[in-house]
Write a protein that holds these residues in place. Sequence first.
Motif, PDB file in Angstrom:
ATOM      1  N   LYS A  36      35.543  32.505  42.421  1.00  0.00           N
ATOM      2  CA  LYS A  36      35.371  33.474  41.337  1.00  0.00           C
ATOM      3  C   LYS A  36      35.664  34.895  41.812  1.00  0.00           C
ATOM      4  O   LYS A  36      36.330  35.667  41.110  1.00  0.00           O
ATOM      5  CB  LYS A  36      33.943  33.402  40.776  1.00  0.00           C
ATOM      6  N   ARG A  37      35.159  35.233  43.006  1.00  0.00           N
ATOM      7  CA  ARG A  37      35.405  36.581  43.536  1.00  0.00           C
ATOM      8  C   ARG A  37      36.892  36.818  43.805  1.00  0.00           C
ATOM      9  O   ARG A  37      37.424  37.891  43.495  1.00  0.00           O
ATOM     10  CB  ARG A  37      34.587  36.815  44.807  1.00  0.00           C
ATOM     11  N   LEU A  38      37.575  35.819  44.340  1.00  0.00           N
ATOM     12  CA  LEU A  38      39.008  35.968  44.596  1.00  0.00           C
ATOM     13  C   LEU A  38      39.789  36.075  43.292  1.00  0.00           C
ATOM     14  O   LEU A  38      40.747  36.855  43.201  1.00  0.00           O
ATOM     15  CB  LEU A  38      39.524  34.813  45.454  1.00  0.00           C
ATOM     16  N   ARG A  39      39.395  35.315  42.280  1.00  0.00           N
ATOM     17  CA  ARG A  39      40.070  35.423  40.974  1.00  0.00           C
ATOM     18  C   ARG A  39      39.870  36.814  40.368  1.00  0.00           C
ATOM     19  O   ARG A  39      40.794  37.380  39.799  1.00  0.00           O
ATOM     20  CB  ARG A  39      39.567  34.354  40.010  1.00  0.00           C
ATOM     21  N   MET A  40      38.666  37.348  40.498  1.00  0.00           N
ATOM     22  CA  MET A  40      38.406  38.690  39.971  1.00  0.00           C
ATOM     23  C   MET A  40      39.252  39.726  40.715  1.00  0.00           C
ATOM     24  O   MET A  40      39.814  40.631  40.114  1.00  0.00           O
ATOM     25  CB  MET A  40      36.921  39.038  40.095  1.00  0.00           C
ATOM     26  N   GLU A  41      39.331  39.579  42.027  1.00  0.00           N
ATOM     27  CA  GLU A  41      40.077  40.540  42.838  1.00  0.00           C
ATOM     28  C   GLU A  41      41.585  40.430  42.628  1.00  0.00           C
ATOM     29  O   GLU A  41      42.285  41.430  42.513  1.00  0.00           O
ATOM     30  CB  GLU A  41      39.740  40.327  44.319  1.00  0.00           C
ATOM     31  N   LEU A  42      42.111  39.211  42.569  1.00  0.00           N
ATOM     32  CA  LEU A  42      43.562  39.006  42.501  1.00  0.00           C
ATOM     33  C   LEU A  42      44.088  38.966  41.063  1.00  0.00           C
ATOM     34  O   LEU A  42      45.297  39.030  40.856  1.00  0.00           O
ATOM     35  CB  LEU A  42      43.934  37.728  43.256  1.00  0.00           C
ATOM     36  N   LEU A  89      47.395  31.456  38.848  1.00  0.00           N
ATOM     37  CA  LEU A  89      46.111  30.791  39.071  1.00  0.00           C
ATOM     38  C   LEU A  89      46.237  29.720  40.160  1.00  0.00           C
ATOM     39  O   LEU A  89      45.353  29.593  41.017  1.00  0.00           O
ATOM     40  CB  LEU A  89      45.605  30.170  37.772  1.00  0.00           C
ATOM     41  N   VAL A  90      47.332  28.984  40.155  1.00  0.00           N
ATOM     42  CA  VAL A  90      47.571  27.969  41.191  1.00  0.00           C
ATOM     43  C   VAL A  90      47.632  28.642  42.571  1.00  0.00           C
ATOM     44  O   VAL A  90      47.048  28.146  43.538  1.00  0.00           O
ATOM     45  CB  VAL A  90      48.873  27.189  40.909  1.00  0.00           C
ATOM     46  N   LEU A  91      48.303  29.777  42.658  1.00  0.00           N
ATOM     47  CA  LEU A  91      48.408  30.483  43.937  1.00  0.00           C
ATOM     48  C   LEU A  91      47.047  31.015  44.389  1.00  0.00           C
ATOM     49  O   LEU A  91      46.712  30.942  45.575  1.00  0.00           O
ATOM     50  CB  LEU A  91      49.437  31.609  43.844  1.00  0.00           C
TER      51      LEU A  91
END
Length: 144
Positions: A31-37, A45-47
Amino acid sequence: VSKYNALKHGLLSKEVLLDEEDEKTLIEMGKRLRMELEPQTELELVLVDRITANVWRLKRVMQIEREMMDDDKNDTLFALSDSKKTLGGAISHDFANADTYGKLIRYETSIERGIYKALHELQRIQSARMGEKPPAPIAIDVDA
């Protein structure tokens, strides 16, 4: 024999989460990486998921390295039937003390490369989506 390596130490496992690992921690990190990236498309999303999986595996490598050092300090032999076996003990056994640390470093390097490769591709795709000219991939030959 080598086809079972992923099951012994988890570094090459197709499954990101091993039985003894905390799913909640992995989900929170994702979740944190999705928020950041900030992925906007399915491919992005796959990456990001690939980055998440490799960051998780990199943490596993660091844990294994600590356990290997502890195992070496205690100077104990790893037994497959030992109920207190650790990832570090498993990898020590798996590598059969033949360049154990060198093999672990190669796994670590491969995992790091996977993180950077996915991150750079994500950045290129996001740049193109925003109308910017994406930078060309950079390949550098290094002679040691």
